[in-house]
Design a protein around this motif. Structure first.
Motif, PDB file in Angstrom:
ATOM      1  N   SER A 141      47.934  18.455 -41.145  1.00 18.73           N
ATOM      2  CA  SER A 141      47.069  19.625 -41.068  1.00 18.73           C
ATOM      3  C   SER A 141      47.900  20.897 -41.189  1.00 18.73           C
ATOM      4  O   SER A 141      49.095  20.902 -40.894  1.00 18.73           O
ATOM      5  CB  SER A 141      46.301  19.639 -39.737  1.00 18.73           C
ATOM      6  OG  SER A 141      47.179  19.910 -38.662  1.00 18.73           O
ATOM      7  N   GLY A 142      47.239  22.000 -41.607  1.00 16.99           N
ATOM      8  CA  GLY A 142      47.945  23.257 -41.781  1.00 16.99           C
ATOM      9  C   GLY A 142      48.685  23.720 -40.542  1.00 16.99           C
ATOM     10  O   GLY A 142      49.884  24.045 -40.607  1.00 16.99           O
ATOM     11  N   PRO A 143      48.035  23.764 -39.350  1.00 17.53           N
ATOM     12  CA  PRO A 143      48.753  24.175 -38.134  1.00 17.53           C
ATOM     13  C   PRO A 143      49.954  23.294 -37.830  1.00 17.53           C
ATOM     14  O   PRO A 143      51.001  23.791 -37.408  1.00 17.53           O
ATOM     15  CB  PRO A 143      47.673  24.070 -37.047  1.00 17.53           C
ATOM     16  CG  PRO A 143      46.381  24.278 -37.775  1.00 17.53           C
ATOM     17  CD  PRO A 143      46.584  23.613 -39.110  1.00 17.53           C
ATOM     18  N   ALA A 144      49.807  21.984 -38.032  1.00 18.82           N
ATOM     19  CA  ALA A 144      50.938  21.088 -37.789  1.00 18.82           C
ATOM     20  C   ALA A 144      52.072  21.378 -38.764  1.00 18.82           C
ATOM     21  O   ALA A 144      53.256  21.323 -38.403  1.00 18.82           O
ATOM     22  CB  ALA A 144      50.492  19.633 -37.907  1.00 18.82           C
ATOM     23  N   THR A 145      51.723  21.697 -40.001  1.00 20.23           N
ATOM     24  CA  THR A 145      52.739  22.023 -41.003  1.00 20.23           C
ATOM     25  C   THR A 145      53.499  23.278 -40.607  1.00 20.23           C
ATOM     26  O   THR A 145      54.735  23.336 -40.719  1.00 20.23           O
ATOM     27  CB  THR A 145      52.095  22.214 -42.382  1.00 20.23           C
ATOM     28  OG1 THR A 145      51.435  21.010 -42.772  1.00 20.23           O
ATOM     29  CG2 THR A 145      53.132  22.568 -43.439  1.00 20.23           C
ATOM     30  N   ARG A 146      52.791  24.286 -40.119  1.00 24.72           N
ATOM     31  CA  ARG A 146      53.454  25.524 -39.717  1.00 24.72           C
ATOM     32  C   ARG A 146      54.385  25.300 -38.526  1.00 24.72           C
ATOM     33  O   ARG A 146      55.490  25.852 -38.482  1.00 24.72           O
ATOM     34  CB  ARG A 146      52.419  26.598 -39.366  1.00 24.72           C
ATOM     35  CG  ARG A 146      51.652  27.124 -40.562  1.00 24.72           C
ATOM     36  CD  ARG A 146      51.376  28.608 -40.440  1.00 24.72           C
ATOM     37  NE  ARG A 146      52.551  29.405 -40.758  1.00 24.72           N
ATOM     38  CZ  ARG A 146      52.591  30.732 -40.603  1.00 24.72           C
ATOM     39  NH1 ARG A 146      51.550  31.387 -40.117  1.00 24.72           N
ATOM     40  NH2 ARG A 146      53.685  31.404 -40.912  1.00 24.72           N
ATOM     41  N   LEU A 147      53.944  24.490 -37.554  1.00 31.17           N
ATOM     42  CA  LEU A 147      54.819  24.174 -36.428  1.00 31.17           C
ATOM     43  C   LEU A 147      56.068  23.442 -36.906  1.00 31.17           C
ATOM     44  O   LEU A 147      57.185  23.727 -36.460  1.00 31.17           O
ATOM     45  CB  LEU A 147      54.069  23.315 -35.404  1.00 31.17           C
ATOM     46  CG  LEU A 147      53.066  24.015 -34.493  1.00 31.17           C
ATOM     47  CD1 LEU A 147      52.376  22.990 -33.595  1.00 31.17           C
ATOM     48  CD2 LEU A 147      53.747  25.082 -33.645  1.00 31.17           C
ATOM     49  N   ALA A 148      55.870  22.494 -37.814  1.00 31.37           N
ATOM     50  CA  ALA A 148      57.004  21.735 -38.332  1.00 31.37           C
ATOM     51  C   ALA A 148      57.953  22.637 -39.113  1.00 31.37           C
ATOM     52  O   ALA A 148      59.178  22.447 -39.080  1.00 31.37           O
ATOM     53  CB  ALA A 148      56.505  20.597 -39.212  1.00 31.37           C
ATOM     54  N   THR A 149      57.417  23.630 -39.817  1.00 36.61           N
ATOM     55  CA  THR A 149      58.259  24.562 -40.566  1.00 36.61           C
ATOM     56  C   THR A 149      59.121  25.392 -39.623  1.00 36.61           C
ATOM     57  O   THR A 149      60.314  25.618 -39.883  1.00 36.61           O
ATOM     58  CB  THR A 149      57.398  25.470 -41.453  1.00 36.61           C
ATOM     59  OG1 THR A 149      56.698  24.673 -42.408  1.00 36.61           O
ATOM     60  CG2 THR A 149      58.242  26.505 -42.178  1.00 36.61           C
ATOM     61  N   ALA A 150      58.541  25.839 -38.513  1.00 39.05           N
ATOM     62  CA  ALA A 150      59.321  26.596 -37.530  1.00 39.05           C
ATOM     63  C   ALA A 150      60.451  25.741 -36.972  1.00 39.05           C
ATOM     64  O   ALA A 150      61.588  26.212 -36.810  1.00 39.05           O
ATOM     65  CB  ALA A 150      58.411  27.090 -36.410  1.00 39.05           C
ATOM     66  N   GLU A 151      60.156  24.467 -36.692  1.00 44.44           N
ATOM     67  CA  GLU A 151      61.195  23.579 -36.182  1.00 44.44           C
ATOM     68  C   GLU A 151      62.280  23.329 -37.235  1.00 44.44           C
ATOM     69  O   GLU A 151      63.458  23.196 -36.915  1.00 44.44           O
ATOM     70  CB  GLU A 151      60.580  22.257 -35.723  1.00 44.44           C
ATOM     71  CG  GLU A 151      59.676  22.389 -34.499  1.00 44.44           C
ATOM     72  CD  GLU A 151      60.399  23.013 -33.318  1.00 44.44           C
ATOM     73  OE1 GLU A 151      61.365  22.407 -32.816  1.00 44.44           O
ATOM     74  OE2 GLU A 151      60.006  24.131 -32.913  1.00 44.44           O
ATOM     75  N   LEU A 152      61.858  23.282 -38.495  1.00 43.42           N
ATOM     76  CA  LEU A 152      62.834  23.131 -39.575  1.00 43.42           C
ATOM     77  C   LEU A 152      63.800  24.308 -39.591  1.00 43.42           C
ATOM     78  O   LEU A 152      65.016  24.127 -39.735  1.00 43.42           O
ATOM     79  CB  LEU A 152      62.110  23.026 -40.920  1.00 43.42           C
ATOM     80  CG  LEU A 152      63.006  22.989 -42.165  1.00 43.42           C
ATOM     81  CD1 LEU A 152      63.861  21.725 -42.177  1.00 43.42           C
ATOM     82  CD2 LEU A 152      62.156  23.076 -43.446  1.00 43.42           C
ATOM     83  N   VAL A 153      63.263  25.513 -39.433  1.00 46.21           N
ATOM     84  CA  VAL A 153      64.122  26.701 -39.412  1.00 46.21           C
ATOM     85  C   VAL A 153      65.127  26.619 -38.268  1.00 46.21           C
ATOM     86  O   VAL A 153      66.316  26.910 -38.446  1.00 46.21           O
ATOM     87  CB  VAL A 153      63.262  27.978 -39.302  1.00 46.21           C
ATOM     88  CG1 VAL A 153      64.135  29.209 -39.031  1.00 46.21           C
ATOM     89  CG2 VAL A 153      62.452  28.192 -40.577  1.00 46.21           C
ATOM     90  N   LEU A 154      64.674  26.206 -37.098  1.00 47.46           N
ATOM     91  CA  LEU A 154      65.596  26.077 -35.969  1.00 47.46           C
ATOM     92  C   LEU A 154      66.678  25.045 -36.263  1.00 47.46           C
ATOM     93  O   LEU A 154      67.835  25.204 -35.856  1.00 47.46           O
ATOM     94  CB  LEU A 154      64.824  25.706 -34.708  1.00 47.46           C
ATOM     95  CG  LEU A 154      63.837  26.758 -34.185  1.00 47.46           C
ATOM     96  CD1 LEU A 154      63.109  26.241 -32.958  1.00 47.46           C
ATOM     97  CD2 LEU A 154      64.545  28.074 -33.875  1.00 47.46           C
TER      98      LEU A 154
END
Length: 312
Positions: A141-154
């Motif tokens: 889902s879109g919200p899950a993708t955005r959370l995963a993207t933030a974790e990727l940046v970290l």
């Protein structure tokens, strides 16, 4: 420092740019249109033409910079029903930046959000790093993708990038804001009542956009690699307090809207307005020596600028 900023002509970006320039940095901004390019030129920003889909353009700009602040998001796509498409485009852009910045120790700061990180309790910078069960269940889902993207940046911190995630509250208020607060004012004007859900005790965090812009500048200058930061000034403003200020300025009744009528009354805001989502920035203030200095949300609303444009 030469800083590449996506979303440089947007609501947050147009505050971040003068903050950076005022501190002596050079700014290059991504522009997808002639209007954006003109606005950036007027703000003394070097223009880099391209879009979030033009990954080569993003890589080139990042390679020529000493740091990147990523603020852009395809809000037009998200608001027309394709949030997943917007989140996927954002993910690809972040991956492109990560490729270029790896091993450089250069800063990479992205904008994220506090809403939904820890529903019903005070969210801190330590929260939200394990996917919410509801989001995890909605795989892809879109919200899950955005959370995963933030974790990727970290995670880029382990690859030699001074990466940080800046979580913004749902409202970055100020004169000229066309976001949640302006929408609530418009709904109250249209409906003839200023509404809230239930008893209106649910809370939203907030920050003045000039305070968040200052924190973005501090982040690109000195945030430690792998930092999660909260750009929060007001930890939790009760929605009823917001409704009361709006009602007073518009001279309309302040009323409780039943939860089952939220979507009809508040339109697209119906899914958000009843959330209790306070957030703290105590760890960020200590780490970054950041102290908000601009008006809080209620004081800013009381200044009257949200009510000056009848079409708002």
């Amino acid at each position: 420092m030469r800083v590449f900023v996506t979303g440089a002509s947007g609501w947050i970006g147009s505050a971040v740019v003068p903050e950076l320039i005022g501190a002596g940095h050079q700014v290059t901004g991504l522009a997808r249109s002639e209007a954006s390019a003109a606005a950036l030129t007027a703000a003394r920003v070097e223009v880099h033409r391209g879009t979030l889909d033009d990954l080569d353009a993003l890589r080139d700009a990042a390679a020529a910079s000493d740091g990147v602040i990523h603020l852009a998001f395809k809000h037009d796509l998200a608001f027309t029903g394709d949030f997943q498409g917007a989140a996927d485009a954002d993910r690809r852009a972040v991956e492109a930046f990560g490729e270029v910045l790896a091993g450089s120790d250069r800063p990479f700061v992205i904008a994220s959000g506090t809403l939904g990180i820890a529903p019903g309790r005070m969210a801190t910078e330590r929260d939200g790093h394990t996917p919410d069960p509801a989001l995890a269940a909605a795989h892809g889902s879109g919200p899950a993708t955005r959370l995963a993207t933030a974790e990727l940046v970290l995670s880029f911190a382990s690859r030699g990038v001074r990466s940080s995630v800046m979580r913004l509250p749902p409202t970055n208020h100020g004169d000229g804001d066309n976001g949640f607060m302006a929408t609530l004012v418009a709904i109250a004007r249209d409906k003839g009542v200023s509404g809230y859900i239930g008893d209106g005790s649910n809370r939203w965090p907030a920050v003045h956009r000039l305070d968040s812009a200052h924190l973005f500048r501090l982040a690109v200058e000195k945030a430690p690699a792998g930092s999660t930061l909260h750009a929060v000034a007001d930890e939790g403003v009760p929605i009823r307090d917001i409704a009361e200020v709006i009602g007073r300025h518009l001279d309309v009744p302040v009323v409780s809207i039943p939860a089952e009528q939220a979507a009809e009354h508040f339109t697209w805001l119906g899914g958000f307005i009843g959330l209790d989502a306070p957030a703290s920035s105590a760890l960020t203030r200590e780490l970054m020596e950041w102290q908000p200095t601009h008006p809080g949300l209620i004081e800013d609303l009381d200044k009257g600028h949200y009510f000056e444009n009848p079409s708002a």
